[in-house]
Write a protein that holds these residues in place. Structure first.
Motif, PDB file in Angstrom:
ATOM      1  N   HIS A 165       7.236  29.082 -13.631  1.00  0.00           N
ATOM      2  CA  HIS A 165       7.206  27.627 -13.542  1.00  0.00           C
ATOM      3  C   HIS A 165       8.034  26.961 -14.634  1.00  0.00           C
ATOM      4  O   HIS A 165       7.692  25.880 -15.135  1.00  0.00           O
ATOM      5  N   PRO A 315      -0.809  29.604 -12.336  1.00  0.00           N
ATOM      6  CA  PRO A 315      -0.816  28.135 -12.414  1.00  0.00           C
ATOM      7  C   PRO A 315      -1.807  27.583 -13.419  1.00  0.00           C
ATOM      8  O   PRO A 315      -1.561  26.532 -14.027  1.00  0.00           O
ATOM      9  N   ARG A 318      -0.154  27.006 -16.722  1.00  0.00           N
ATOM     10  CA  ARG A 318       1.119  26.297 -16.699  1.00  0.00           C
ATOM     11  C   ARG A 318       1.163  25.153 -17.708  1.00  0.00           C
ATOM     12  O   ARG A 318       2.208  24.855 -18.297  1.00  0.00           O
ATOM     13  N   ARG A 409       0.316  37.924 -10.852  1.00  0.00           N
ATOM     14  CA  ARG A 409      -0.825  37.067 -11.200  1.00  0.00           C
ATOM     15  C   ARG A 409      -2.118  37.868 -11.230  1.00  0.00           C
ATOM     16  O   ARG A 409      -2.946  37.701 -12.137  1.00  0.00           O
TER      17      ARG A 409
END
Length: 531
Positions: A165, A315, A318, A409
């Motif tokens: 990201h 995420p 992030r 992940r």
């Protein structure tokens, strides 16, 4: 009279060629044609694959850290290399030497009980990718030297950047670009040299002695080393103190004060190194706020995310890189936690031209390729210190292609869950405390300090130092490390080995508790005698 020798009728050129062939035949070592013989490579390759597979299968039979003394291996091996191998199958004999002499003297970084350092993660795809890289053995220092290797590196650094990201401005698809180096030490040095050259173009090369770099007292020593190599005066490296109440993160206010003081003194703020996941406690510096301070002084902002950058693939982590769109460069080690095997450090820069300006070389005509004329190509020799470089992109491409982003992940989250479980066990034992709140898969903990009359903090440091020694001395136990931050000595349990399972974490905590009980029992006896 003897008849004339037949050689008198032979051409001298034929004689010379025959003599050379005879000498070569006599001098050639046995099986010399097998140095890259396909069948021999296949046979020996199977031996290596079986060796490594058995090593992983038997990993728990080795103590994580060896009990050896300096010189142990030098005394076990011959002083000189053999003039000829004595064995019929020298390769098999050499592998036996590895098994008998070398493996017992290694720290086994892939052990599921290795919790001492940030991981050097491994995977089947990456290990075999290394084998492919070594077997193909290209040197992709320019596009022309190996076009596919260069372009694969461009592809995988964009793939990885997107998976983490990172802002598009750091990727090739957004005008930036990435490269694969050996370590974060190299990445920091390359970024620092680019920053130095940009600044000296503005103020003049004679003012190199006025340049100042900034970091926290938790920043990896790689920055100070890079600054020294880059010609920055030793006294111009500002290590700004951090504090426990801020979880040892660098304060933007303190950075601003340091930069203003230097600017007022006629010095030139050059380079900021912020960290996502410091070595000692995995502290996270506030990237956005720090970049704003650096930008106000025209300083280059670099983020070193060697360890924790891998967590950005998830995420839920992030937000820790908020503000990365303002950085000039960003680096992380895919070999630490993303299964890429050592070595594989990714460096991204917002303006690749600045990297080339600082590190580029004048291309010789022999390095040019007609196919590249008129195209905007990348010559990676101009992006790093070295010219000769490895084809690291192949193994990273295999990791991403074979496991996918979701697989990465899953890998990171599994370690975070195990570390969280370890942290809960520490908190549940009133004898211990977690020194710094866990953010990733590192738990920093210690035995609580005794009352002041029994030594307080000083005694606590010695007690925890002894605890670590006892834990690491357990032959089948875990291997942990320590940190001393803000005067507090603590134990570090870093979960990250690919082979680590929940049972290994639970067993590690049991060893810690048992050794702690023994130490505290001895302390009680000593205190009662003194009293």
């Amino acid at each position: 009279m003897a008849p004339p020798a037949q050689m008198c009728h032979v051409n001298n050129g034929d004689l010379n060629a025959a003599a050379v062939r005879m000498v070569m035949k006599e001098a050639a070592p046995p099986h010399s044609a097998s140095l890259l013989d396909a069948d021999e490579f296949r046979r020996q390759g199977h031996q290596v694959i079986d060796f490594v597979a058995d090593y992983y299968a038997d990993m728990c039979s080795y103590p994580v850290h060896p009990s050896v003394t300096p010189g142990f291996l030098r005394s076990a091996l011959p002083k000189d290399a053999p003039s000829r191998p004595a064995e019929h199958d020298a390769f098999a004999a050499a592998l036996q030497d590895v098994r008998d002499h070398i493996l017992p003297g290694l720290t086994h970084w892939q052990s599921p009980r290795h919790f001492a350092h940030f991981p050097a993660s491994s995977s089947t795809a990456a290990a075999l990718g290394e084998a492919l890289t070594a077997g193909i053995n290209v040197v992709p220092f320019t596009w022309a030297a190996s076009p596919a290797a260069t372009e694969l590196e461009m592809v995988v650094t964009d793939w990885l950047g997107k998976a983490l990201h990172l802002p598009e401005s750091l990727l090739f698809c957004g005008g930036g670009g990435g490269t694969l180096l050996g370590t974060s030490c190299e990445a920091i040095l390359c970024a620092l040299v680019a920053a130095r050259e940009r600044k000296l173009d503005e103020i003049g090369s004679k003012r190199i002695g006025d340049l100042v770099v900034y970091c926290s007292d938790q920043t990896h020593f790689a920055l100070r080393k890079a600054a020294r190599i880059a010609g920055i005066h030793r006294d111009n490296v500002r290590e700004i103190p951090t504090h426990r109440d801020r979880m040892f993160a660098l304060s933007p206010a303190d950075l601003g004060a340091a930069m203003r003081a230097d600017a007022d003194a006629g010095l030139v703020p050059l380079f900021l190194c912020a960290t996502i996941g410091t070595t000692q406690t995995a502290a996270v510096d506030p990237v956005r706020e720090l970049c704003a301070v650096a930008a106000a002084h025209g300083a280059w902002s670099h983020v070193d995310a060697a360890y924790a950058g891998s967590a950005l693939v998830c995420p839920e982590f992030r937000h820790l890189a908020d503000g990365a769109d303002a950085v000039d460069s960003f680096s992380m080690n895919a070999h630490k936690w993303l299964l890429a095997n050592t070595d594989c450090c990714a460096l991204w820069v917002r303006q690749p031209a600045l990297l080339v300006a600082g590190l580029g070389t004048e291309q010789e005509y022999i390095l040019k390729d007609a196919a590249a004329e008129g195209h905007d190509i990348v010559d990676y020799k101009d992006w790093s210190v070295t010219l000769t470089r490895r084809f690291r992109a192949l193994k990273l491409w295999l990791v991403l292609r074979c496991y996918g982003v979701e697989g990465l992940r899953d890998h990171v989250r599994a370690h975070v869950r195990m570390a969280a479980a370890f942290e809960e066990m520490v908190r549940a034992d009133e004898r211990f405390e977690v020194v710094v709140d866990r953010q990733f898969s590192l738990v920093c903990f210690r035995l609580r300090p005794p009352p002041e009359k029994l030594g307080g903090e000083k005694a606590a440091n010695e007690l925890n130092r002894s605890l670590l020694e006892e834990v690491n001395a357990t032959s089948s136990g875990p291997y942990m490390s320590s940190a001393k931050v803000g005067g507090t000595y603590m134990l570090r349990c870093a979960v990250g080995s690919t082979l680590t399972e929940e049972r290994h974490v639970t067993e590690a905590w049991r060893v810690v508790q048992d050794r702690a009980a023994e130490l505290l029992g001895k302390m009680e006896i000593t205190n009662s005698v003194v009293a």
